[in-house]
Design an enzyme around this catalytic site. Structure first.
Site, short mmCIF file in Angstrom:
data_model
loop_
_atom_site.label_atom_id
_atom_site.label_comp_id
_atom_site.label_asym_id
_atom_site.label_seq_id
_atom_site.Cartn_x
_atom_site.Cartn_y
_atom_site.Cartn_z
N CYS A 27 0.83 -1.20 0.00
CA CYS A 27 0.00 0.00 0.00
C CYS A 27 0.87 1.25 0.00
O CYS A 27 1.85 1.35 0.75
CB CYS A 27 -0.93 -0.01 1.21
SG CYS A 27 -1.90 1.51 1.37
N ASP A 59 -0.10 -6.10 -0.38
CA ASP A 59 -1.22 -6.37 -1.28
C ASP A 59 -0.87 -7.60 -2.10
O ASP A 59 0.11 -7.59 -2.86
CB ASP A 59 -1.47 -5.17 -2.21
CG ASP A 59 -1.90 -3.93 -1.46
OD1 ASP A 59 -2.66 -4.06 -0.49
OD2 ASP A 59 -1.50 -2.82 -1.86
#
Length: 274
Positions: A183, A190
């Site tokens: 992120c 992620d």
């Protein structure tokens, strides 16, 4: 406006009070131009596409106060001036939890109105009852998975120079489940799977896998990673190109950006990790 200043207002990465009644002001836009300009994307985009979101934690009260639950499907066009920041999206959906609405259709229409205002272009919303989804199979990407290669990896910082092609041209579909980025704001990981369908110089599969793994320490939003991959591959001389990633969910939401210059978005259900 500098990128940092444009992102300082976001609730992402900050302590946030959860709303206890419907509140469209929770939604926060992020201008797509912030990350498009550095990778050479101007107003005239070389692709079409859509950000396909799935919301698994959606609930509100009906007119009698009885909780309703739904799975939501949201389609945000890639041509929209703004992407929707994910934590603000979660807070917005949570604001429905203790608010009363007469019909499912009204809730769906309300979400379309609010999300369209945030994105700056019409957003499509479909709310489904759980009975509509029971028995759905888990999907996988078409084409060849490139993950099972006996290669050594040493680059975990974004490195497009790892990409390589062979002399002849081909058309093929490849995918990998080893995409991981972080992120932009919180550094949280992620996790995603990525599908690449192209016509052009044949991609060296070992080089492609090493390139995808090089995103492992890269900080960028999901949508921006997909557009970066698209631009890097297009620079190799691809005549046709699709890049589609499906990320694991966080906060009850998954994000699945699709970009292509020749085909519509794939219609598919969630994948094994979603």
């Amino acid at each position: 406006m500098p990128k940092k200043d444009a992102l300082d207002h976001l609730s992402l990465g900050q302590h946030t009070d959860y709303p206890n009644e419907y509140d469209p002001k929770q939604l926060q836009p992020v201008p797509r131009s912030l990350n498009r300009e550095p990778i050479g994307l101007k107003d005239k985009l070389p692709f079409s596409g859509v950000d396909l979101w799935t919301g698994y934690e959606i609930s509100w009260l009906n007119a009698n106060g009885l909780p309703q639950v739904a799975v939501g499907y949201f389609a945000v066009p890639a041509e929209s001036p703004n992407l929707i920041e994910s934590k603000s999206f979660k807070l917005y959906l949570n604001s429905f939890n203790d608010s009363r609405f007469d019909t499912w259709e009204y809730v769906q229409q309300l979400m379309e109105t609010d999300l369209s205002a945030c994105a700056g272009t019409p957003v499509k919303v479909k709310l489904k009852q759980l009975s509509e989804l029971e028995g759905e199979s888990v999907a996988t990407f078409p084409g060849h998975c490139i993950d099972d290669q006996n290669i050594s990896i040493s680059h975990y910082d974004y490195q497009p120079s790892l990409l390589a092609t062979e002399q002849h041209e081909t058309e093929e579909a490849l995918h990998s489940h080893l995409l991981k980025s972080n992120c932009l704001i919180t550094n949280q990981p992620d996790w995603g799977s990525v599908y690449i369908h192209y016509q052009g110089p044949k991609l060296d599969r070992a080089a492609l896998l090493a390139y995808l793994v090089s995103f492992r320490r890269h900080n960028e939003f999901h949508e921006q990673c997909v557009e970066r991959i698209y631009q890097d591959l297009k620079a190799l001389g691809m005549k046709k190109l699709t890049v589609y990633a499906r990320y694991t969910r966080r906060g009850g939401l998954d994000i699945n950006p699709f970009r292509s210059d020749f085909e519509p978005a794939l219609q598919m259900q969630r994948m094994a990790r979603q």
